[in-house]
Motif scaffolding. Structure first.
Motif, PDB file in Angstrom:
ATOM      1  N   TYR A  59       0.778  -1.239   0.000  1.00 45.45           N
ATOM      2  CA  TYR A  59       0.000   0.000   0.000  1.00 45.45           C
ATOM      3  C   TYR A  59       0.809   1.289   0.000  1.00 45.45           C
ATOM      4  CZ  TYR A  59      -3.860  -3.122   0.952  1.00 45.45           C
ATOM      5  OH  TYR A  59      -4.784  -4.122   0.851  1.00 45.45           O
ATOM      6  N   THR A  60       2.140   1.191   0.041  1.00 43.40           N
ATOM      7  CA  THR A  60       2.891   2.447   0.112  1.00 43.40           C
ATOM      8  C   THR A  60       3.706   2.699  -1.153  1.00 43.40           C
ATOM      9  OG1 THR A  60       4.933   1.557   1.023  1.00 43.40           O
ATOM     10  CG2 THR A  60       3.178   2.035   2.603  1.00 43.40           C
ATOM     11  N   LYS A  61       4.126   3.955  -1.237  1.00 43.34           N
ATOM     12  CA  LYS A  61       4.992   4.419  -2.301  1.00 43.34           C
ATOM     13  C   LYS A  61       6.273   3.586  -2.333  1.00 43.34           C
ATOM     14  CE  LYS A  61       7.120   8.629  -1.882  1.00 43.34           C
ATOM     15  NZ  LYS A  61       7.129  10.097  -1.699  1.00 43.34           N
ATOM     16  N   LEU A  69       5.731   0.287  -3.892  1.00 43.41           N
ATOM     17  CA  LEU A  69       5.648   0.414  -5.350  1.00 43.41           C
ATOM     18  C   LEU A  69       7.051   0.453  -5.939  1.00 43.41           C
ATOM     19  CD1 LEU A  69       3.821   1.038  -7.863  1.00 43.41           C
ATOM     20  CD2 LEU A  69       4.219   3.437  -7.363  1.00 43.41           C
ATOM     21  N   SER A 126      11.861   7.351 -14.433  1.00 45.81           N
ATOM     22  CA  SER A 126      10.606   7.929 -13.977  1.00 45.81           C
ATOM     23  C   SER A 126      10.837   8.910 -12.832  1.00 45.81           C
ATOM     24  CB  SER A 126       9.652   6.830 -13.504  1.00 45.81           C
ATOM     25  OG  SER A 126       9.217   6.072 -14.601  1.00 45.81           O
ATOM     26  N   GLY A 127      12.094   9.236 -12.583  1.00 47.07           N
ATOM     27  CA  GLY A 127      12.388  10.247 -11.577  1.00 47.07           C
ATOM     28  C   GLY A 127      12.562   9.709 -10.172  1.00 47.07           C
ATOM     29  N   HIS A 139      14.696  13.257 -11.738  1.00 50.53           N
ATOM     30  CA  HIS A 139      13.747  13.790 -10.771  1.00 50.53           C
ATOM     31  C   HIS A 139      13.585  15.303 -10.930  1.00 50.53           C
ATOM     32  CE1 HIS A 139      11.437  13.800  -7.102  1.00 50.53           C
ATOM     33  NE2 HIS A 139      12.155  14.828  -6.675  1.00 50.53           N
ATOM     34  N   ILE A 161      11.751  16.190 -14.192  1.00 56.63           N
ATOM     35  CA  ILE A 161      10.305  15.972 -14.098  1.00 56.63           C
ATOM     36  C   ILE A 161       9.661  17.083 -13.273  1.00 56.63           C
ATOM     37  CG2 ILE A 161       8.528  14.422 -13.180  1.00 56.63           C
ATOM     38  CD1 ILE A 161      10.556  12.106 -13.763  1.00 56.63           C
ATOM     39  N   GLN A 216       4.900  -5.097 -13.962  1.00 53.10           N
ATOM     40  CA  GLN A 216       3.931  -4.359 -13.154  1.00 53.10           C
ATOM     41  C   GLN A 216       2.697  -3.965 -13.950  1.00 53.10           C
ATOM     42  OE1 GLN A 216       3.910  -3.592  -9.708  1.00 53.10           O
ATOM     43  NE2 GLN A 216       5.306  -5.315  -9.908  1.00 53.10           N
ATOM     44  N   SER A 260       0.240   0.628 -11.705  1.00 51.35           N
ATOM     45  CA  SER A 260       1.499   0.887 -10.992  1.00 51.35           C
ATOM     46  C   SER A 260       2.459   1.683 -11.857  1.00 51.35           C
ATOM     47  CB  SER A 260       2.169  -0.425 -10.595  1.00 51.35           C
ATOM     48  OG  SER A 260       1.405  -1.094  -9.647  1.00 51.35           O
ATOM     49  N   ALA A 265       1.498   5.176 -11.716  1.00 54.22           N
ATOM     50  CA  ALA A 265       1.792   5.772 -10.412  1.00 54.22           C
ATOM     51  C   ALA A 265       3.272   6.103 -10.264  1.00 54.22           C
ATOM     52  CB  ALA A 265       1.370   4.816  -9.298  1.00 54.22           C
ATOM     53  N   LEU A 266       4.120   5.338 -10.930  1.00 51.42           N
ATOM     54  CA  LEU A 266       5.566   5.386 -10.678  1.00 51.42           C
ATOM     55  C   LEU A 266       6.158   6.802 -10.650  1.00 51.42           C
ATOM     56  CD1 LEU A 266       7.798   3.540  -9.922  1.00 51.42           C
ATOM     57  CD2 LEU A 266       8.212   3.051 -12.314  1.00 51.42           C
ATOM     58  N   PRO A 267       5.979   7.619 -11.703  1.00 55.86           N
ATOM     59  CA  PRO A 267       6.577   8.954 -11.605  1.00 55.86           C
ATOM     60  C   PRO A 267       5.652   9.958 -10.911  1.00 55.86           C
ATOM     61  CG  PRO A 267       5.779   8.561 -13.826  1.00 55.86           C
ATOM     62  CD  PRO A 267       5.401   7.363 -13.008  1.00 55.86           C
ATOM     63  N   CYS A 315       4.097   9.688  -7.752  1.00 54.50           N
ATOM     64  CA  CYS A 315       3.809   9.426  -6.343  1.00 54.50           C
ATOM     65  C   CYS A 315       3.608  10.716  -5.566  1.00 54.50           C
ATOM     66  CB  CYS A 315       4.907   8.575  -5.720  1.00 54.50           C
ATOM     67  SG  CYS A 315       4.681   6.835  -6.086  1.00 54.50           S
ATOM     68  N   SER A 322       0.196   9.870  -3.511  1.00 54.96           N
ATOM     69  CA  SER A 322       0.459   9.287  -2.205  1.00 54.96           C
ATOM     70  C   SER A 322       0.275  10.330  -1.114  1.00 54.96           C
ATOM     71  CB  SER A 322       1.861   8.678  -2.150  1.00 54.96           C
ATOM     72  OG  SER A 322       2.828   9.699  -2.089  1.00 54.96           O
ATOM     73  N   GLY A 369       3.169   8.677   2.381  1.00 57.49           N
ATOM     74  CA  GLY A 369       3.798   7.424   1.975  1.00 57.49           C
ATOM     75  C   GLY A 369       2.834   6.354   1.497  1.00 57.49           C
ATOM     76  N   PHE A 370       1.555   6.509   1.800  1.00 54.56           N
ATOM     77  CA  PHE A 370       0.577   5.508   1.356  1.00 54.56           C
ATOM     78  C   PHE A 370      -0.013   5.897   0.011  1.00 54.56           C
ATOM     79  CE2 PHE A 370       0.934   4.368   5.720  1.00 54.56           C
ATOM     80  CZ  PHE A 370       0.687   2.998   5.746  1.00 54.56           C
ATOM     81  N   ILE A 371      -0.164   4.908  -0.867  1.00 53.52           N
ATOM     82  CA  ILE A 371      -0.722   5.164  -2.187  1.00 53.52           C
ATOM     83  C   ILE A 371      -2.230   5.419  -2.060  1.00 53.52           C
ATOM     84  CG2 ILE A 371      -1.118   4.184  -4.474  1.00 53.52           C
ATOM     85  CD1 ILE A 371       1.779   4.487  -4.150  1.00 53.52           C
ATOM     86  N   LYS A 429       1.540   7.841 -18.387  1.00 56.38           N
ATOM     87  CA  LYS A 429       2.164   8.138 -17.097  1.00 56.38           C
ATOM     88  C   LYS A 429       2.725   9.546 -17.074  1.00 56.38           C
ATOM     89  CE  LYS A 429       6.925   6.461 -17.360  1.00 56.38           C
ATOM     90  NZ  LYS A 429       7.916   5.501 -16.936  1.00 56.38           N
ATOM     91  N   TRP A 430       3.038  10.085 -18.244  1.00 50.22           N
ATOM     92  CA  TRP A 430       3.513  11.477 -18.290  1.00 50.22           C
ATOM     93  C   TRP A 430       2.362  12.460 -18.430  1.00 50.22           C
ATOM     94  CZ3 TRP A 430       7.689  11.493 -16.014  1.00 50.22           C
ATOM     95  CH2 TRP A 430       8.733  10.631 -16.295  1.00 50.22           C
TER      96      TRP A 430
END
Lengths: 317, 499
Positions: free
Chosen positions: A181-183, A186, A201-202, B324, B327, B347, B351, B354-356, B358, B362, B365-367, B409-410
């Motif tokens: 459930y967390t970043k 992931l 993806s940074g 980073h 972006i 994935q 996901s 979500a990757l770039p 967050c 989030s 820290g939780f998605i 995603k972008w």
């Protein structure tokens, strides 16, 4: 063709649970003592230390890393924690010492890997010797006794459940939530699946790897404290090889060695399966040597299943 | 003389759980011809080739080899009977020599079981000479270019007495000159009676090199044509099932304000690079592979370090330390190698999106699963991503859909500058068209776009302005109206001869 596909399909869907249930059923038929609640609790208690280490190990393997130093770091943490407990008499301080010891070793592993670009396998292998050496220097090779204050952690019960089992389940639950459930979770899967794409993806992959090692290290340290409480002493010679038991639990539980796939839930089942097999073989008075052979075959079997079901997946796409 | 069929696939069908991948497909390959296998991604080309090359052994229908019904038991079996495949992704062992790679698994040995390296080397050298290749059989694979590696695969096939060689998108990673070189070799192979199955998305190449074509669509057999008899439009409409009037959408006029401005960029493979892109403008980079086009893009996106130079967004200078920070400053990049830099194949779509992102999806820290789910669904809808659901693994999607996920995603972010490096590589015609339209629409909304492509028609049609790169510096600039392939090619050639 048809039934072959179905086996792979069923395995993928219910996975390790099927093996678990089968083993459980067979075990209870083989020996009538197996099903006694006390025996079942005993199995869980036996696997508690290794399972806590395996929580961190699973996270690392999914992220495409590995920690071979986990076993001896656990030993180091248990001896430090014992030393602190003997000299200060403070249980809380002792636990913190153990956890921090694990984290520091974890951070060092992460630093070697990210800063000097060492492979995790090599860096943690080197760290194994360092941890072992420090343990020997610190203890002089003899056990540290006089840790009665922490007895409850190792021997106590909450209701009918032993405290080590409770601690183990808390760790599994915490890492389960973290990975699902967390970043951070992931990123664990993303880095293990494709490090370059994650970086593009940074995501600061290097920093993340250090964080993963610190988390795993903290768990290893905690396992060390628990080990000390279960042994009622800081034992410099116990703990070697725990990393392989942890890796076994992870792999039997469906964690892929190439990274990107695996869950702590699966690992827990894997760990229980290993514990159950050891237990049944004990009940049947099979000697440890034979137990080792069974364990080895089990790992090979788990990996074969992993590979076979993956083949099935590829044919699907 | 009556042409002789080497291999014939009759009424081939194959199903995977839930999908009918092939439905009564036919393919007849004559001796000494090049047979194109055409179709969009997901049409069933790969599945058909996997059956022909013995990788899939379960299927309906039959295969006739030299008129005899045959069933390949494995890839090895098919190879021994004379069917070889040169895959799209080459997998040589980089630290072994050409000769060692060619004889891998069937080494020439003496009585003691030791390898006779000398003999292997000489045998390889002979084959290479026959094909007119002038490099040394003792070179390590890691020293070779992609085209040279391909040649090694082809030699490997010939030394195994292959009668049919399947080439899966052989030109996708080749430069123009390397492609020419490959075509010469194909012509030479034809003369020796070897047949080739040529899979490609590039129709101009198909017309140049192939004799016949078989078209598949959605696992169905659409037809078998003699390429001399049909024109490109007919072929495309057979592939996509509708007629394609215009692949490229019209461009909208761009705005005045400058979004991206770079000055004096210097890196390992380029120097003195200055240019700007306005809001809504698409700037094209044209040049050979290795001209520095991708390297410039990578350094603006923070994947490589800049030696010197400045990058400004909306008039404000920004520090690009890593991806980073790029972006964060509103720069995004679609890399030329999707599978390596674009997505995590294991994935889910969700996901990967979500990757770039967050920072948005989030909280402590939780998605935020709900929000992620909703916005991912929205963006996938807009981009027409074809997938069963959002938890589908990206690795299982077709090339076009993978690229759409990378775009998604972008585009879910507020991007000011979008760098597209070979955005349509390995993507079928239908998906290409959608992506072109999307690029034009994004520009219309005010995004500054840098488009890098090896396909000249693509850069020319899709750019307001084209800059030509040669050996790491600019060698010309053309506005959309005046840019023609002749002028751009001339600039490339003249720029190259100056150095």
């Amino acid at each position: 063709m048809k039934p072959k596909i179905n086996v792979a399909k069923i395995y993928r869907k219910y996975g390790i649970m099927l093996i678990f249930i089968t083993l459980f059923a067979v075990s209870s038929l083989i020996n009538k003592n197996f099903l006694k609640p006390q025996n079942l609790m005993n199995i869980l208690k036996q696997i508690s230390v290794v399972t806590i280490i395996a929580c961190g190990e699973t996270l690392l393997i999914v992220a495409g890393l590995i920690d071979l130093s986990a076993g001896l770091t656990c030993t180091l943490a248990s001896c430090f924690a014992a030393g602190v407990l003997v000299s200060t008499g403070n249980v809380f301080l002792s636990i913190i010492t153990g956890v921090i010891t694990g984290m520091v070793v974890g951070w060092c592993n992460g630093f070697l890997i990210t800063h000097f670009k060492l492979q995790a396998f090599i860096a943690t292998l080197a760290m194994t010797n360092v941890a072992k050496g420090i343990t020997q220097v610190y203890t002089g090779g003899t056990a540290i006794n006089g840790v009665d204050k922490i007895r409850w952690l190792g021997q106590g019960y909450i209701g009918i459940v032993p405290v080590p089992v409770v601690l183990m389940l808390i760790c599994v639950a915490a890492v389960f939530v973290l990975m699902k459930y967390t970043k951070l979770g992931l990123y664990v899967y993303a880095i293990g699946g494709n490090e370059k794409a994650t970086s593009a993806s940074g995501v600061n992959v290097k920093r993340m790897k250090r964080v993963f090692f610190c988390i795993s290290g903290a768990l290893v340290g905690l396992a060390g404290v628990l080990l000390m409480a279960r042994m009622m002493s800081g034992q410099p010679s116990v703990g070697d090889g725990y990393e392989f038991d942890a890796i076994t639990a992870a792999v039997v539980g469906g964690t892929s060695f190439t990274g990107g796939i695996g869950t702590v839930g699966g690992m827990l089942i894997g760990s229980i399966i290993v514990g159950m097999i050891n237990n049944v073989l004990n009940l049947l008075n099979v000697s440890t040597q034979y137990q080792l052979i069974v364990k080895g075959l089990l790992i090979a079997g788990a990996v074969i299943l992993d590979v076979k079901t993956k083949e099935g997946k590829e044919a699907d796409s | 003389m009556e042409k002789k069929a080497v291999v014939e696939l009759k009424d081939i069908s194959k199903s995977f759980p839930g999908v009918r991948a092939l439905d009564h497909v036919n393919l007849k390959i004559y001796e000494g011809t090049v047979h194109a296998l055409l179709g969009e991604n997901g049409a069933g080309k790969s599945t058909l080739m996997k059956i022909l090359s013995g990788m899939y052994t379960e299927y309906e229908g039959k295969i006739l080899f030299d008129g005899q019904e045959i069933k390949f038991r494995s890839e090895k079996d098919a190879l021994e009977k004379g069917i070889a495949i040169v895959p799209q992704e080459l997998n040589p062992i980089p630290e072994l020599t050409i000769a060692e790679n060619i004889f891998l698994g069937r080494e020439m040995t003496n009585g003691l079981g030791l390898i006779r390296y000398r003999k292997q080397y000489e045998a390889t050298q002979t084959y290479m000479k026959k094909l007119g290749l002038d490099y040394d059989a003792g070179m390590k694979m890691s020293q070779l270019s992609v085209a040279q590696k391909q040649m090694v695969e082809i030699i490997k096939a010939i030394t195994r007495n292959a009668r049919v060689i399947i080439m899966d998108e052989p030109t996708s990673a080749l430069t123009g000159a390397e492609t020419e070189y490959l075509f010469e070799q194909i012509e030479a192979l034809k003369k020796t009676g070897i047949s080739i199955v040529f899979i490609s998305h590039k129709l101009d190449e198909v017309y140049r090199i192939c004799d016949e074509a078989t078209v598949l669509r959605d696992g169905q057999w659409i037809g078998n044509v003699n390429l001399a008899d049909v024109d490109e439009d007919t072929l495309i409409s057979m592939m996509v099932g509708r007629s394609v009037q215009e692949i490229y959408p019209p461009l909208f006029p761009h705005k005045k304000e400058v979004v991206l401005e770079v000055e004096g960029l210097k890196g390992d493979r380029f120097s003195d690079i200055s240019f700007s892109i306005r809001a809504g403008e698409i700037l094209g980079f044209s040049g050979m592979m290795g001209s520095g086009r991708s390297e410039i893009a990578r350094s603006i996106f923070g994947m490589d370090r800049l030696k010197s130079g400045t990058v400004s967004i909306n008039g404000k200078q920004v520090m690009i330390r890593d991806t980073h920070s790029a972006i964060k400053n509103g720069i995004a990049m679609i890399s030329e190698d999707r599978a390596i830099y674009g997505f995590v194949g294991l994935q889910s779509i969700r996901s990967n999106i979500a990757l770039p992102n967050c920072d948005r999806f989030s909280n402590k820290g939780f998605i935020k699963t709900g929000e992620l789910e909703k916005e991912s669904a929205d963006i996938c809808n807009v981009l027409h991503v074809k997938a069963p659901d959002l938890v589908t693994k990206v690795g299982t999607l077709s090339g076009g859909n993978q690229q759409k996920v990378v775009l998604a995603k972008w585009l879910i972010r507020n991007i000011k500058v979008l760098i597209l490096d070979e955005p349509t590589r390995g993507i079928d015609v239908g998906a290409k068209q959608e992506i072109y339209k999307l690029i034009a629409d994004l520009a219309k909304e005010g995004m500054a776009i840098l488009l890098i492509s090896s396909e000249l028609p693509e850069v020319l049609a899709m750019s307001h302005r084209v800059k030509v790169l040669v050996n790491g510096s600019f060698a010309g600039e053309f506005m959309h109206e005046e840019a023609t392939s002749d002028k751009v090619m001339k600039a490339i050639v003249e720029g190259g001869s100056k150095v």
